[in-house]
Scaffold this motif. Structure first.
Motif, short mmCIF file in Angstrom:
data_model
loop_
_atom_site.label_atom_id
_atom_site.label_comp_id
_atom_site.label_asym_id
_atom_site.label_seq_id
_atom_site.Cartn_x
_atom_site.Cartn_y
_atom_site.Cartn_z
N ALA A 75 28.57 -5.18 13.74
CA ALA A 75 28.36 -4.69 15.10
C ALA A 75 29.55 -5.04 15.99
O ALA A 75 29.96 -4.25 16.83
CB ALA A 75 27.07 -5.27 15.67
N THR A 76 30.10 -6.22 15.79
CA THR A 76 31.30 -6.65 16.53
C THR A 76 32.31 -7.19 15.53
O THR A 76 31.93 -7.66 14.46
CB THR A 76 30.98 -7.74 17.56
N LYS A 77 33.57 -7.13 15.89
CA LYS A 77 34.61 -7.53 14.93
C LYS A 77 35.57 -8.57 15.51
O LYS A 77 36.77 -8.42 15.43
CB LYS A 77 35.39 -6.30 14.48
N SER A 78 35.05 -9.61 16.06
CA SER A 78 35.92 -10.70 16.51
C SER A 78 36.15 -11.64 15.33
O SER A 78 35.45 -11.58 14.32
CB SER A 78 35.27 -11.47 17.66
N ARG A 79 37.13 -12.49 15.45
CA ARG A 79 37.43 -13.46 14.38
C ARG A 79 36.20 -14.32 14.07
O ARG A 79 35.88 -14.58 12.92
CB ARG A 79 38.62 -14.31 14.78
N VAL A 80 35.51 -14.73 15.13
CA VAL A 80 34.33 -15.59 14.96
C VAL A 80 33.23 -14.82 14.22
O VAL A 80 32.60 -15.36 13.31
CB VAL A 80 33.82 -16.10 16.33
N SER A 81 33.00 -13.55 14.57
CA SER A 81 31.92 -12.80 13.92
C SER A 81 32.24 -12.57 12.44
O SER A 81 31.35 -12.62 11.60
CB SER A 81 31.66 -11.48 14.63
N LEU A 82 33.52 -12.32 12.11
CA LEU A 82 33.90 -12.16 10.70
C LEU A 82 33.65 -13.45 9.93
O LEU A 82 33.08 -13.43 8.84
CB LEU A 82 35.38 -11.78 10.58
N GLU A 83 34.05 -14.58 10.50
CA GLU A 83 33.87 -15.87 9.82
C GLU A 83 32.39 -16.21 9.67
O GLU A 83 31.98 -16.71 8.63
CB GLU A 83 34.62 -16.96 10.58
N LEU A 130 21.40 -11.22 8.70
CA LEU A 130 22.74 -11.78 8.86
C LEU A 130 23.28 -11.58 10.26
O LEU A 130 23.01 -10.55 10.90
CB LEU A 130 23.70 -11.15 7.85
N PRO A 131 24.07 -12.53 10.74
CA PRO A 131 24.63 -12.40 12.09
C PRO A 131 25.65 -11.26 12.16
O PRO A 131 26.47 -11.10 11.27
CB PRO A 131 25.33 -13.76 12.31
N GLY A 132 25.56 -10.46 13.22
CA GLY A 132 26.54 -9.42 13.47
C GLY A 132 26.41 -8.17 12.62
O GLY A 132 27.28 -7.30 12.66
#
Length: 151
Positions: A75-83, A130-132
């Motif tokens: 849903a979002t693609k920030s570094r934190v969401s990927l990790e 799962l998150p995101g």
């Protein structure tokens, strides 16, 4: 980067076909002594060229009759969401491979399950929480015609 000669490439190719072959037997095939073959293997391990040793398992014989490839779009693609996603997905034992890809989806997952009902359980109870997580698309493996072979 470690330079490989023809003998190193022959050793790597032979080990890719059969990682159980002994250094002595491999050396005899290539005209090398056992110690010389072992030194070359160790050098390739230390350089990261030989990244590990594994056994290929027969999944149906283990009761795992379904393989599903899942395309996942976050849903979002920030570094934190990927990790966060990578950390969470890595904790699910049915997920055998996680590939971060470029294209329609962000990730391609290879999931094994006993049957479709078991996959549905994994999907509902583990993956959908799962998150995101955004969009997903499932493709069920019907047959595998070409198995990975030597490079």
């Amino acid at each position: 980067m470690t330079e490989l000669d023809d003998t190193d490439r022959a050793i790597a190719q032979a080990l890719q076909r059969d990682a159980t072959v002994s250094a002595g037997a491999l050396g005899r095939q290539l005209g090398l002594s056992q110690p010389a073959t072992w030194r070359r293997i160790r050098r390739m391990e230390e350089a990261g060229i030989l990244a590990g040793w594994r056994a290929d398992l027969d999944l149906p014989a283990l009761g795992l009759g379904v393989t599903v490839f899942l395309g996942v779009k976050l849903a979002t693609k920030s570094r934190v969401s990927l990790e966060e996603f990578e950390r969470a997905i890595s904790a699910i034992p049915e997920v055998q491979a996680v590939d971060h890809v470029l294209g329609r989806y962000d990730y391609r997952l290879r999931i094994t399950a006993r049957d479709l009902a078991d996959f549905e359980r994994v999907l509902r109870r583990r993956l959908m929480t799962l998150p995101g997580l955004g969009d997903i698309e499932a493709n069920v493996l019907l047959s595998e015609e070409r198995l990975p072979g030597p490079l």
